[in-house]
Design a protein around this motif. Structure first.
Motif, PDB file in Angstrom:
ATOM      1  N   ARG A   9     -57.961 -15.030 -30.986  1.00  8.87           N
ATOM      2  CA  ARG A   9     -57.054 -14.374 -31.929  1.00  8.87           C
ATOM      3  C   ARG A   9     -57.270 -12.868 -31.906  1.00  8.87           C
ATOM      4  O   ARG A   9     -58.399 -12.399 -32.014  1.00  8.87           O
ATOM      5  N   ILE A  15     -52.000 -15.053 -31.327  1.00  2.00           N
ATOM      6  CA  ILE A  15     -52.715 -16.028 -30.504  1.00  2.00           C
ATOM      7  C   ILE A  15     -51.926 -16.352 -29.238  1.00  2.00           C
ATOM      8  O   ILE A  15     -52.445 -17.024 -28.347  1.00  2.00           O
ATOM      9  N   GLY A  95     -54.533 -25.684 -30.023  1.00  2.00           N
ATOM     10  CA  GLY A  95     -53.313 -24.949 -30.347  1.00  2.00           C
ATOM     11  C   GLY A  95     -52.083 -25.806 -30.277  1.00  2.00           C
ATOM     12  O   GLY A  95     -52.164 -26.970 -29.941  1.00  2.00           O
ATOM     13  N   ALA A  97     -50.331 -22.717 -33.092  1.00  2.00           N
ATOM     14  CA  ALA A  97     -50.546 -22.316 -34.479  1.00  2.00           C
ATOM     15  C   ALA A  97     -50.220 -23.433 -35.463  1.00  2.00           C
ATOM     16  O   ALA A  97     -50.954 -23.655 -36.434  1.00  2.00           O
ATOM     17  N   THR A 123     -46.583 -15.640 -31.488  1.00  2.00           N
ATOM     18  CA  THR A 123     -47.308 -16.729 -32.130  1.00  2.00           C
ATOM     19  C   THR A 123     -48.540 -16.141 -32.792  1.00  2.00           C
ATOM     20  O   THR A 123     -49.384 -15.536 -32.123  1.00  2.00           O
ATOM     21  N   MET A 125     -51.563 -16.437 -36.163  1.00  2.00           N
ATOM     22  CA  MET A 125     -52.334 -17.323 -37.015  1.00  2.00           C
ATOM     23  C   MET A 125     -53.117 -16.451 -37.988  1.00  2.00           C
ATOM     24  O   MET A 125     -53.626 -15.390 -37.599  1.00  2.00           O
TER      25      MET A 125
END
Length: 154
Positions: A9, A15, A95, A97, A123, A125
């Motif tokens: 991250r 991500i 994965g 998210a 994407t 998180m």
């Protein structure tokens, strides 16, 4: 069951971007391989599609709403609960998210690669919350490997 989330991250929460990692960290790829080898990897279909192919030495348990989805070498699960039942003990979540968000309340550990920088990916998180405590940190130039455990875990 011991469930671990493995994720890289960026500082801005990224991500992924367009089905790919927006950075290239060979050390992170080696760590990912070491953490997943011999385990059942639980993932969403888009994450599976982003892989370069089947990863040797690991089971691929793919959560998908598409009942007709099939790929040789992968196991299809219609829900997170079904994926957990299929994966058995010592599974890892890789994965994306949405799958991580579903599985996070059940996980005992997060193996996080913190990537320095803002990547503006599609994407994202959120950062692990107060229910997680850092038990190990291995810092490097541009990234850190961080192990978190659930704060209320005994």
């Amino acid at each position: 069951m011991s469930l671990t989330i493995i994720v890289a991250r960026a500082s801005d929460g990224t991500i992924g971007d367009k089905g790919r990692l927006p950075w290239h960290l060979p050390a992170d790829l080696r760590r990912f391989k070491a953490l997943t080898m011999g385990k059942a990897m639980i993932m969403g279909r888009k994450t599976f599609d982003s892989l370069p192919g089947l990863l040797p030495g690991r089971r691929h348990v793919v959560i998908t709403r598409d009942a007709t989805w099939h790929r040789d070498g992968a196991e299809s699960a219609p829900s997170p609960a079904a994926a957990l039942a299929m994966a058995g003990d010592d599974a890892v979540v890789i994965g994306g998210a949405e799958v991580i968000a579903h599985m996070e309340p059940l996980a005992a550990r997060i193996e996080l690669t913190e990537v320095d920088g803002d990547f503006g990916g599609d994407t994202v998180m959120p950062a692990p919350g107060a229910q997680w405590r850092v038990v190990a940190r291995d810092a490097h130039a541009g990234y850190a490997f961080v192990t978190l455990e659930r704060a209320n875990a005994l």
